[in-house]
Design a protein around this motif. Sequence first.
Motif, PDB file in Angstrom:
ATOM      1  N   GLY A  16      41.921  39.057  47.109  1.00 54.30           N
ATOM      2  CA  GLY A  16      41.576  40.428  46.671  1.00 54.30           C
ATOM      3  C   GLY A  16      40.826  40.607  45.571  1.00 54.30           C
ATOM      4  O   GLY A  16      39.951  41.455  45.516  1.00 54.30           O
ATOM      5  N   ARG A  17      41.064  39.780  44.487  1.00 50.42           N
ATOM      6  CA  ARG A  17      40.240  39.590  43.229  1.00 50.42           C
ATOM      7  C   ARG A  17      38.882  39.209  43.494  1.00 50.42           C
ATOM      8  O   ARG A  17      37.968  39.497  42.885  1.00 50.42           O
ATOM      9  CB  ARG A  17      41.146  38.733  42.271  1.00 50.42           C
ATOM     10  CG  ARG A  17      42.249  39.321  41.632  1.00 50.42           C
ATOM     11  CD  ARG A  17      41.805  40.545  40.961  1.00 50.42           C
ATOM     12  NE  ARG A  17      43.370  41.297  40.541  1.00 50.42           N
ATOM     13  CZ  ARG A  17      43.277  42.527  39.865  1.00 50.42           C
ATOM     14  NH1 ARG A  17      42.036  43.326  39.994  1.00 50.42           N
ATOM     15  NH2 ARG A  17      44.089  43.015  39.489  1.00 50.42           N
ATOM     16  N   GLU A  18      38.834  38.055  44.566  1.00 49.69           N
ATOM     17  CA  GLU A  18      37.355  37.611  44.853  1.00 49.69           C
ATOM     18  C   GLU A  18      36.473  38.716  45.316  1.00 49.69           C
ATOM     19  O   GLU A  18      35.388  38.729  45.084  1.00 49.69           O
ATOM     20  CB  GLU A  18      37.508  36.469  45.841  1.00 49.69           C
ATOM     21  CG  GLU A  18      37.979  35.194  45.038  1.00 49.69           C
ATOM     22  CD  GLU A  18      38.312  34.065  46.112  1.00 49.69           C
ATOM     23  OE1 GLU A  18      37.779  34.360  47.272  1.00 49.69           O
ATOM     24  OE2 GLU A  18      38.780  32.923  45.863  1.00 49.69           O
ATOM     25  N   GLU A  19      37.076  39.620  46.193  1.00 49.94           N
ATOM     26  CA  GLU A  19      36.390  40.748  46.819  1.00 49.94           C
ATOM     27  C   GLU A  19      36.042  41.779  45.697  1.00 49.94           C
ATOM     28  O   GLU A  19      34.867  42.069  45.738  1.00 49.94           O
ATOM     29  CB  GLU A  19      37.185  41.445  47.881  1.00 49.94           C
ATOM     30  CG  GLU A  19      37.568  40.449  49.015  1.00 49.94           C
ATOM     31  CD  GLU A  19      36.272  40.067  49.739  1.00 49.94           C
ATOM     32  OE1 GLU A  19      35.250  40.970  49.916  1.00 49.94           O
ATOM     33  OE2 GLU A  19      36.109  38.925  50.332  1.00 49.94           O
ATOM     34  N   TRP A  20      36.864  42.001  44.677  1.00 47.10           N
ATOM     35  CA  TRP A  20      36.863  42.782  43.523  1.00 47.10           C
ATOM     36  C   TRP A  20      35.582  42.391  42.992  1.00 47.10           C
ATOM     37  O   TRP A  20      34.451  43.140  42.355  1.00 47.10           O
ATOM     38  CB  TRP A  20      37.995  42.993  42.799  1.00 47.10           C
ATOM     39  CG  TRP A  20      37.525  43.923  41.683  1.00 47.10           C
ATOM     40  CD1 TRP A  20      37.541  45.091  41.599  1.00 47.10           C
ATOM     41  CD2 TRP A  20      37.736  43.395  40.349  1.00 47.10           C
ATOM     42  NE1 TRP A  20      37.590  45.750  40.476  1.00 47.10           N
ATOM     43  CE2 TRP A  20      37.756  44.725  39.401  1.00 47.10           C
ATOM     44  CE3 TRP A  20      38.011  42.313  39.688  1.00 47.10           C
ATOM     45  CZ2 TRP A  20      37.620  44.695  38.115  1.00 47.10           C
ATOM     46  CZ3 TRP A  20      37.992  42.361  38.054  1.00 47.10           C
ATOM     47  CH2 TRP A  20      37.974  43.454  37.537  1.00 47.10           C
ATOM     48  N   LEU A  21      35.475  40.897  42.509  1.00 47.12           N
ATOM     49  CA  LEU A  21      34.266  40.543  41.872  1.00 47.12           C
ATOM     50  C   LEU A  21      33.184  40.651  42.545  1.00 47.12           C
ATOM     51  O   LEU A  21      32.014  40.607  42.013  1.00 47.12           O
ATOM     52  CB  LEU A  21      34.408  38.994  41.426  1.00 47.12           C
ATOM     53  CG  LEU A  21      35.778  38.841  40.311  1.00 47.12           C
ATOM     54  CD1 LEU A  21      36.101  37.315  40.060  1.00 47.12           C
ATOM     55  CD2 LEU A  21      35.662  39.418  39.304  1.00 47.12           C
ATOM     56  N   LYS A  22      33.140  40.517  43.574  1.00 51.33           N
ATOM     57  CA  LYS A  22      31.866  40.682  44.597  1.00 51.33           C
ATOM     58  C   LYS A  22      31.362  42.148  44.506  1.00 51.33           C
ATOM     59  O   LYS A  22      29.890  42.309  44.326  1.00 51.33           O
ATOM     60  CB  LYS A  22      32.121  40.109  45.900  1.00 51.33           C
ATOM     61  CG  LYS A  22      32.272  38.690  46.383  1.00 51.33           C
ATOM     62  CD  LYS A  22      32.700  38.493  47.895  1.00 51.33           C
ATOM     63  CE  LYS A  22      33.227  37.044  48.065  1.00 51.33           C
ATOM     64  NZ  LYS A  22      33.174  36.692  49.282  1.00 51.33           N
ATOM     65  N   GLU A  23      32.266  42.901  44.316  1.00 53.29           N
ATOM     66  CA  GLU A  23      31.687  44.294  44.173  1.00 53.29           C
ATOM     67  C   GLU A  23      31.084  44.766  42.782  1.00 53.29           C
ATOM     68  O   GLU A  23      30.150  45.399  42.667  1.00 53.29           O
ATOM     69  CB  GLU A  23      32.878  45.403  44.336  1.00 53.29           C
ATOM     70  CG  GLU A  23      33.356  45.510  45.758  1.00 53.29           C
ATOM     71  CD  GLU A  23      34.671  46.199  45.885  1.00 53.29           C
ATOM     72  OE1 GLU A  23      34.780  47.168  44.995  1.00 53.29           O
ATOM     73  OE2 GLU A  23      35.167  46.554  47.101  1.00 53.29           O
ATOM     74  N   PRO A  74      40.759  41.370  34.461  1.00 55.37           N
ATOM     75  CA  PRO A  74      41.168  42.439  35.792  1.00 55.37           C
ATOM     76  C   PRO A  74      41.504  43.781  35.671  1.00 55.37           C
ATOM     77  O   PRO A  74      41.639  44.674  36.015  1.00 55.37           O
ATOM     78  CB  PRO A  74      42.280  41.670  36.463  1.00 55.37           C
ATOM     79  CG  PRO A  74      42.682  40.723  35.424  1.00 55.37           C
ATOM     80  CD  PRO A  74      41.673  40.558  34.616  1.00 55.37           C
ATOM     81  N   ALA A  75      41.858  43.876  34.263  1.00 56.67           N
ATOM     82  CA  ALA A  75      42.377  45.281  33.913  1.00 56.67           C
ATOM     83  C   ALA A  75      41.141  46.070  33.021  1.00 56.67           C
ATOM     84  O   ALA A  75      41.584  47.207  32.613  1.00 56.67           O
ATOM     85  CB  ALA A  75      43.561  45.090  32.773  1.00 56.67           C
ATOM     86  N   ALA A  76      40.215  45.509  32.930  1.00 57.31           N
ATOM     87  CA  ALA A  76      39.061  46.216  32.048  1.00 57.31           C
ATOM     88  C   ALA A  76      38.236  46.990  32.877  1.00 57.31           C
ATOM     89  O   ALA A  76      38.098  46.731  34.402  1.00 57.31           O
ATOM     90  CB  ALA A  76      38.105  45.168  31.433  1.00 57.31           C
ATOM     91  N   ASP A  77      37.818  48.164  32.363  1.00 57.50           N
ATOM     92  CA  ASP A  77      36.990  49.174  33.399  1.00 57.50           C
ATOM     93  C   ASP A  77      35.451  48.973  33.150  1.00 57.50           C
ATOM     94  O   ASP A  77      34.673  49.009  34.038  1.00 57.50           O
ATOM     95  CB  ASP A  77      37.116  50.575  32.751  1.00 57.50           C
ATOM     96  CG  ASP A  77      38.458  51.011  33.155  1.00 57.50           C
ATOM     97  OD1 ASP A  77      39.123  50.782  33.888  1.00 57.50           O
ATOM     98  OD2 ASP A  77      39.204  51.827  32.105  1.00 57.50           O
ATOM     99  N   THR A  78      35.169  48.155  31.998  1.00 63.21           N
ATOM    100  CA  THR A  78      33.694  47.772  31.762  1.00 63.21           C
ATOM    101  C   THR A  78      33.746  46.204  31.487  1.00 63.21           C
ATOM    102  O   THR A  78      34.996  45.599  31.296  1.00 63.21           O
ATOM    103  CB  THR A  78      33.178  48.611  30.519  1.00 63.21           C
ATOM    104  OG1 THR A  78      34.105  48.103  29.262  1.00 63.21           O
ATOM    105  CG2 THR A  78      32.995  49.984  30.799  1.00 63.21           C
ATOM    106  N   HIS A  79      32.810  45.645  31.743  1.00 58.49           N
ATOM    107  CA  HIS A  79      32.370  44.150  31.758  1.00 58.49           C
ATOM    108  C   HIS A  79      31.359  43.958  30.718  1.00 58.49           C
ATOM    109  O   HIS A  79      30.228  43.160  31.034  1.00 58.49           O
ATOM    110  CB  HIS A  79      32.643  43.570  33.125  1.00 58.49           C
ATOM    111  CG  HIS A  79      33.516  44.028  33.987  1.00 58.49           C
ATOM    112  ND1 HIS A  79      34.615  43.670  33.922  1.00 58.49           N
ATOM    113  CD2 HIS A  79      33.315  44.882  34.965  1.00 58.49           C
ATOM    114  CE1 HIS A  79      35.490  44.150  35.018  1.00 58.49           C
ATOM    115  NE2 HIS A  79      34.854  45.109  35.589  1.00 58.49           N
ATOM    116  N   PRO A  80      31.475  44.097  29.411  1.00 56.39           N
ATOM    117  CA  PRO A  80      30.445  43.496  28.547  1.00 56.39           C
ATOM    118  C   PRO A  80      30.004  42.015  28.571  1.00 56.39           C
ATOM    119  O   PRO A  80      29.035  41.692  28.297  1.00 56.39           O
ATOM    120  CB  PRO A  80      30.919  44.051  27.071  1.00 56.39           C
ATOM    121  CG  PRO A  80      32.494  44.313  27.294  1.00 56.39           C
ATOM    122  CD  PRO A  80      32.762  44.710  28.739  1.00 56.39           C
ATOM    123  N   ALA A  81      31.020  41.239  28.795  1.00 55.66           N
ATOM    124  CA  ALA A  81      30.844  39.754  28.885  1.00 55.66           C
ATOM    125  C   ALA A  81      29.965  39.362  30.026  1.00 55.66           C
ATOM    126  O   ALA A  81      29.021  38.512  29.849  1.00 55.66           O
ATOM    127  CB  ALA A  81      32.387  38.848  29.282  1.00 55.66           C
TER     128      ALA A  81
END
Length: 303
Positions: free
Chosen positions: A68-75, A13-20
């Motif tokens: 809120g986190r689920e909505e963030w992951l959807k984005e 949740p703290a990362a700006d990029t998501h290489p994984a």
Amino acid sequence: MIKYQHILVVMDPAADTHPALHRAVSVAALQEQAAITLFMPIYDFSYEMTSMLSSTERDEMRAGVLQGREEWLKEILLPYQNSSINFTIKVVWHSRPFEAIILQVQEGQHDLVIKSSHKHNVIQTFIFTPTDWHLLRKCPCPVLLVKERDWPMGGNVLAAVNCAADDHDQVALNNKVIAESKEVARLLTAELHLINAYPITPVNMALELPDFDPNAYNAAVKRHHEKAMLVYAERFNLDHSVLHLEEGLAEEVIPHCATLIDASLVILGTVGRTGLSAALLGNTAEQVIDKLSCDILVLRPDA
């Protein structure tokens, strides 16, 4: 043939990029009918300690954070909405991330966990998190720790083995590492290299034994490892040009070889020590990971 069809991506949740996530999509694209679960364990101790709220209010606050986190992951998944990959999102409230991940692996029957390996902001080197350590020791399925380097088609994959070990468990793990590495290399149209480290001559032997010949001893040890390595090469139809036998500690030899051949992925096995032996000895995978600039795939014994 290996199948990584049920992939669990641990999101930060703290990362700006998501290489994984990017790596998971790349792996899924090589498979048929692959599914990716974006998984995020979160916990805020302050919600548990707030005495001004009732238990119902605390539950509602936790539910709001999870949503809120689920909505963030959807984005985050919006760029992949036209993909043929089946995506699932799961956010859980758990104070121990590695336990939450392992529980999800068991419940979801995932066959691969992908997680970013954190980069230290001060000295610009990669570091282990406690979650990484626990996953390498206890996760029942392979763990892929991702850095920010791409996997080029036609690159090099490096498999690390302990060829001279003759106990059944180590031989089985060697066979697993080479077999899965060969399949990964095939999927990436990459060339598979094999690295094996053999020990340096113990200094105390030369000091305590007057007639001890360190050069002869070293040559005998090297021949023993070389012979064992050739057996694996013949078993898996590997050309001698891709075999690397180097003197030294595995945690030094493996990164050196990976740099030498410009490997985009290193694959090795871990026995997953726990308790006092882990504290005193560690695992090769744990000592190697910080010294590599490429991804590392860690396999566990079948047992």
